[in-house]
Scaffold this motif. Structure first.
Motif, PDB file in Angstrom:
ATOM      1  N   CYS A  88      23.463  40.389  38.539  1.00  0.00           N
ATOM      2  CA  CYS A  88      22.205  40.264  39.277  1.00  0.00           C
ATOM      3  C   CYS A  88      22.411  40.825  40.677  1.00  0.00           C
ATOM      4  O   CYS A  88      23.395  40.499  41.338  1.00  0.00           O
ATOM      5  CB  CYS A  88      21.784  38.792  39.360  1.00  0.00           C
ATOM      6  N   THR A  89      21.472  41.640  41.117  1.00  0.00           N
ATOM      7  CA  THR A  89      21.570  42.231  42.447  1.00  0.00           C
ATOM      8  C   THR A  89      20.169  42.598  42.927  1.00  0.00           C
ATOM      9  O   THR A  89      19.184  42.259  42.277  1.00  0.00           O
ATOM     10  CB  THR A  89      22.539  43.435  42.459  1.00  0.00           C
ATOM     11  N   GLY A  90      20.093  43.278  44.039  1.00  0.00           N
ATOM     12  CA  GLY A  90      18.794  43.621  44.606  1.00  0.00           C
ATOM     13  C   GLY A  90      18.603  45.120  44.780  1.00  0.00           C
ATOM     14  O   GLY A  90      19.566  45.884  44.826  1.00  0.00           O
ATOM     15  N   THR A  91      17.346  45.506  44.915  1.00  0.00           N
ATOM     16  CA  THR A  91      17.029  46.923  45.069  1.00  0.00           C
ATOM     17  C   THR A  91      17.489  47.483  46.411  1.00  0.00           C
ATOM     18  O   THR A  91      17.568  48.696  46.569  1.00  0.00           O
ATOM     19  CB  THR A  91      15.518  47.171  44.919  1.00  0.00           C
ATOM     20  N   GLY A  92      17.825  46.620  47.353  1.00  0.00           N
ATOM     21  CA  GLY A  92      18.330  47.079  48.645  1.00  0.00           C
ATOM     22  C   GLY A  92      19.843  47.206  48.684  1.00  0.00           C
ATOM     23  O   GLY A  92      20.407  47.632  49.691  1.00  0.00           O
ATOM     24  N   SER A  93      20.505  46.863  47.584  1.00  0.00           N
ATOM     25  CA  SER A  93      21.968  46.875  47.581  1.00  0.00           C
ATOM     26  C   SER A  93      22.508  48.277  47.318  1.00  0.00           C
ATOM     27  O   SER A  93      21.864  49.104  46.677  1.00  0.00           O
ATOM     28  CB  SER A  93      22.506  45.919  46.506  1.00  0.00           C
ATOM     29  N   TYR A 149      20.337  32.391  38.157  1.00  0.00           N
ATOM     30  CA  TYR A 149      21.222  31.246  38.370  1.00  0.00           C
ATOM     31  C   TYR A 149      21.099  30.743  39.801  1.00  0.00           C
ATOM     32  O   TYR A 149      20.596  31.436  40.682  1.00  0.00           O
ATOM     33  CB  TYR A 149      22.680  31.578  38.019  1.00  0.00           C
ATOM     34  N   ASP A 150      21.558  29.489  40.003  1.00  0.00           N
ATOM     35  CA  ASP A 150      21.533  28.866  41.330  1.00  0.00           C
ATOM     36  C   ASP A 150      22.220  29.790  42.334  1.00  0.00           C
ATOM     37  O   ASP A 150      23.233  30.400  42.036  1.00  0.00           O
ATOM     38  CB  ASP A 150      22.268  27.521  41.319  1.00  0.00           C
ATOM     39  N   GLY A 151      21.676  29.877  43.490  1.00  0.00           N
ATOM     40  CA  GLY A 151      22.258  30.722  44.533  1.00  0.00           C
ATOM     41  C   GLY A 151      21.491  32.018  44.706  1.00  0.00           C
ATOM     42  O   GLY A 151      21.474  32.579  45.799  1.00  0.00           O
ATOM     43  N   LEU A 152      20.839  32.499  43.654  1.00  0.00           N
ATOM     44  CA  LEU A 152      20.073  33.740  43.785  1.00  0.00           C
ATOM     45  C   LEU A 152      18.839  33.558  44.662  1.00  0.00           C
ATOM     46  O   LEU A 152      18.380  34.509  45.281  1.00  0.00           O
ATOM     47  CB  LEU A 152      19.670  34.276  42.404  1.00  0.00           C
ATOM     48  N   ILE A 153      18.326  32.340  44.716  1.00  0.00           N
ATOM     49  CA  ILE A 153      17.123  32.076  45.517  1.00  0.00           C
ATOM     50  C   ILE A 153      17.366  32.401  46.993  1.00  0.00           C
ATOM     51  O   ILE A 153      16.448  32.788  47.707  1.00  0.00           O
ATOM     52  CB  ILE A 153      16.625  30.618  45.334  1.00  0.00           C
ATOM     53  N   GLU A 154      18.628  32.300  47.434  1.00  0.00           N
ATOM     54  CA  GLU A 154      18.961  32.642  48.820  1.00  0.00           C
ATOM     55  C   GLU A 154      18.740  34.124  49.094  1.00  0.00           C
ATOM     56  O   GLU A 154      18.445  34.522  50.207  1.00  0.00           O
ATOM     57  CB  GLU A 154      20.416  32.280  49.121  1.00  0.00           C
TER      58      GLU A 154
END
Length: 146
Positions: A59-64, A107-112
């Motif tokens: 899991c990652t983001g489009t800004g990474s 998963y937990d932690g991604l909300i951050e």
């Protein structure tokens, strides 16, 4: 026989280092992708899910930078390693943006990182598919194609 045993051990190691029941496992691996100049560049991150040594999801983001590199080239490598083992997988990465996949891997932690949750437009999944492996487990070594 040794080959199959080492693959099973590697699969168990990878599974132990991925997210469990929506909880961060506290383990990391390296994802290597080619940068804009064609050089391999490693990122340390959590594996969200694995299916043996064949598939690993992140899991990652489009800004990474991982996302940007995956957009440019599908060639990738994943490495899980300690002083006792070295599991290197070589293959391809694909970008997944469908809500069903994103929901399954949340998963937990991604909300951050993604305050809008599963539907956050910046949240994406990278799916790695291995084509070959190099395993060093229990002081034994094996390599091959998948």
């Amino acid at each position: 026989m040794v080959k199959e045993q080492l693959i099973k051990k590697a699969e168990a190691i990878i599974a132990s280092q991925t997210v469990k029941n929506g909880k961060f496992a506290g383990e990391f691996c390296s994802l290597v992708l080619l940068d804009h100049e064609g050089y391999p560049t490693a990122s340390v991150l959590t594996a969200a899910k694995s299916d043996g040594i064949k598939h690993i999801w992140f899991c990652t983001g489009t800004g990474s930078n991982k996302y940007m590199r995956a957009k440019s080239s599908s060639k990738a490598s994943v490495h899980f390693g300690t002083g006792e083992h070295s599991i290197t997988l070589v293959g391809d990465i694909e970008i997944l943006t469908d809500d069903a996949t994103k929901s399954k891997l949340w998963y937990d932690g991604l909300i951050e990182h993604f305050p809008q949750g599963i539907t956050d437009p910046n949240y994406i999944v990278l799916k790695f598919t291995a084509k070959r492996y190099m395993l060093f487990v229990g002081w034994e070594e094996v390599a091959g194609d998948i």
